[in-house]
Design an enzyme around this catalytic site. Structure first.
Site, PDB file in Angstrom:
ATOM      1  N   ARG A  10       0.867  -1.184  -0.014  1.00 25.55           N
ATOM      2  CA  ARG A  10       0.026  -0.089   0.107  1.00 25.55           C
ATOM      3  C   ARG A  10       0.835   1.273   0.011  1.00 25.55           C
ATOM      4  NH1 ARG A  10      -2.007   1.472   5.919  1.00 25.55           N
ATOM      5  NH2 ARG A  10      -0.516   0.437   7.132  1.00 25.55           N
ATOM      6  N   GLU A  58     -18.410   4.291  -1.006  1.00 25.02           N
ATOM      7  CA  GLU A  58     -17.600   3.711  -1.951  1.00 25.02           C
ATOM      8  C   GLU A  58     -18.440   3.455  -3.368  1.00 25.02           C
ATOM      9  OE1 GLU A  58     -15.728   3.037   1.964  1.00 25.02           O
ATOM     10  OE2 GLU A  58     -17.672   2.525   1.044  1.00 25.02           O
ATOM     11  N   PHE A  83     -14.298  -2.995   0.344  1.00 23.40           N
ATOM     12  CA  PHE A  83     -15.492  -1.873  -0.033  1.00 23.40           C
ATOM     13  C   PHE A  83     -15.361  -1.640  -1.504  1.00 23.40           C
ATOM     14  CE2 PHE A  83     -13.963  -0.228   4.346  1.00 23.40           C
ATOM     15  CZ  PHE A  83     -14.879  -1.155   4.930  1.00 23.40           C
ATOM     16  N   HIS A 109      -5.381  -3.289   1.807  1.00 23.80           N
ATOM     17  CA  HIS A 109      -5.965  -4.139   2.920  1.00 23.80           C
ATOM     18  C   HIS A 109      -6.663  -5.221   2.561  1.00 23.80           C
ATOM     19  CE1 HIS A 109      -4.856  -0.189   4.734  1.00 23.80           C
ATOM     20  NE2 HIS A 109      -5.204  -0.663   5.814  1.00 23.80           N
ATOM     21  N   ASP A 117      -8.002  -5.675  12.020  1.00 21.13           N
ATOM     22  CA  ASP A 117      -9.324  -5.060  11.687  1.00 21.13           C
ATOM     23  C   ASP A 117     -10.352  -6.055  11.500  1.00 21.13           C
ATOM     24  OD1 ASP A 117      -7.928  -2.642  11.297  1.00 21.13           O
ATOM     25  OD2 ASP A 117      -7.725  -2.779   8.985  1.00 21.13           O
ATOM     26  N   ARG A 167      -1.711  -4.554   3.706  1.00 24.35           N
ATOM     27  CA  ARG A 167      -1.471  -3.720   4.806  1.00 24.35           C
ATOM     28  C   ARG A 167      -0.020  -3.911   5.391  1.00 24.35           C
ATOM     29  NH1 ARG A 167      -4.609  -4.132  10.524  1.00 24.35           N
ATOM     30  NH2 ARG A 167      -3.392  -2.241  11.629  1.00 24.35           N
TER      31      ARG A 167
END
Length: 310
Positions: A10, A58, A83, A109, A117, A167
Site C-alpha cells: 500500500r 464507495e 469496500f 488491505h 481489523d 497492509r
C-alpha cells in the site's frame, strides 16, 4: 528473510501514484475517507487539486471515477478491498466494466493480513468477484518493486484494472531493473519436482518454502503470478509439463481465485495434479497478521508440508 527490506505494497501504491502524477496531468486519485490508510495521501500532498475525497461512500466513488473517465481523465479509485470490490461490486460491474471505462481500482488491505481489523475487513473474495467482470484486469503484486511497476502498467493500460495491495510489510526481492508486463508471470527460482504458483505476499513464502524443500532434496519451481487475469497460460502449462505437480498459494479463498484459475486452465488443456493453498471456505478473525497467516496455512511451513505430502 529477516535481513531483507520490507515494505507494505500500500506504501508502494501511494509512492507510485505520486511519481506518475508528476508525469501525467490527466491522472486523478479518488478516495473514500481513507487517504492515510490507503496511502493516497502521498499523492494528495503533492497534487491536492487532483485528489478527491468522496467520503465513506464507495459506490458513489466508483461512479464519480467512471464519470471522470468519460472526460479523458485516468482515475485511480482507492479504498479497502472489502469496500472497493465488495460494497461497490454493482457499480464496478455496471458503471466501469460494462462500458469498459478506463478506471483503475486501487484496493488496499486485502486478505487475512489485515489482522486486527477483523473478519469484516479481511477481504478474501475480491479476486473471485473481479475475475467475473468481463475485460477486467486483476493484479496482486508481490513486493514494493512489482507494486510500483504494476501501478505504472495499469496507467498505461487502456481499460479497467483492479489492483490489490497489502497492509502488512512484505520482503522486497525484486531488483529495480525488473521488467513487468500485464499478463506475464515470472519464474523466481527453477525446479523440476513440483511447481509452486503464488501471488501477492505468498510469493515470498513460496521462495522460503523452496529453500527448505531444497535442503530435503526436493526441487521446487516458484512462479510469481501478479496478473491473475489474464493468466499467463503458457507459463503455467510449461510448469505442469516440466514438474507434473502444481501447488497454488494465495492470500484469498480457495474458491474463485488464482487456484481455480490455474485448475480451470489445466483441466481443459493439460490435466495435472494440483493442491490449492488459501483460505478454506471460512471467515477470518481479529489477530496479529503473522499469527493469522500461520493459523490459516498461509506460510512457508505449510507450503513445505503440502509439497512433501504431494
Amino acid at each position: 528473510m529477516a535481513d531483507v527490506k520490507k515494505i507494505a505494497t500500500r506504501e508502494s501504491y501511494g509512492n507510485a501514484l505520486k511519481a506518475l502524477g508528476a508525469e501525467h496531468p490527466d491522472l486523478v486519485v479518488l478516495d473514500a475517507d481513507l487517504a492515510g490508510a490507503t496511502k493516497t495521501g502521498t499523492f494528495q500532498k503533492a497534487f491536492p487539486e487532483r485528489h478527491i475525497d468522496c467520503g465513506i461512500a464507495e459506490c458513489n466513488l466508483i461512479c464519480v471515477a467512471a464519470g471522470m473517465a468519460t472526460t479523458g481523465l485516468v482515475p485511480f479509485a482507492s479504498s479497502f478491498a472489502m469496500f472497493a470490490a465488495g460494497r461497490a461490486f454493482e457499480q464496478v460491474r455496471n458503471s466501469i466494466g460494462y462500458p469498459h471505462l478506463n478506471v483503475k481500482i486501487g484496493a488496499t488491505h486485502g486478505g487475512i493480513s489485515v489482522g486486527e481489523d477483523g473478519a469484516s475487513h479481511q477481504c478474501c473474495e475480491d479476486f473471485a468477484l473481479m475475475r467475473t467482470i468481463p475485460g477486467m484486469v486483476v493484479m496482486s503484486p508481490s513486493d514494493d518493486v512489482e507494486a510500483r511497476a504494476c501501478v505504472k502498467a495499469a496507467y498505461e493500460h487502456v481499460g479497467p484494472v483492479y489492483m490489490r495491495f497489502g497492509r502488512a510489510a512484505c520482503p522486497v526481492f525484486h531488483s529495480e531493473d525488473y521488467q513487468f508486463e500485464i499478463g506475464k508471470g515470472e519464474v523466481v527460482c527453477d525446479g523440476s519436482d513440483v511447481a509452486i504458483i503464488a501471488t501477492g505476499i505468498m510469493v515470498a513464502e513460496a521462495i522460503e518454502a523452496a529453500k527448505a524443500l531444497a535442503a530435503d532434496g526436493i526441487s521446487a519451481r516458484v512462479i510469481n503470478i501478479c496478473t491473475i487475469k489474464p493468466l499467463d497460460e503458457a507459463l503455467v502449462l510449461q510448469a505442469a509439463k516440466d514438474c507434473g505437480k502444481i501447488i497454488t498459494a494465495e492470500e484469498h479463498s480457495v474458491i474463485g481465485g488464482l487456484g481455480e484459475a490455474v485448475c480451470g486452465l489445466l483441466a481443459e488443456k493439460l490435466p495435472t495434479p494440483v493442491r490449492r493453498i488459501g483460505v478454506n471456505d471460512e471467515f477470518g478473525h481479529s489477530g496479529p497478521a503473522a499469527a493469522l497467516l500461520k493459523q490459516f496455512g498461509l506460510s512457508a511451513e505449510h507450503i513445505v508440508e503440502v509439497a512433501k505430502s504431494f
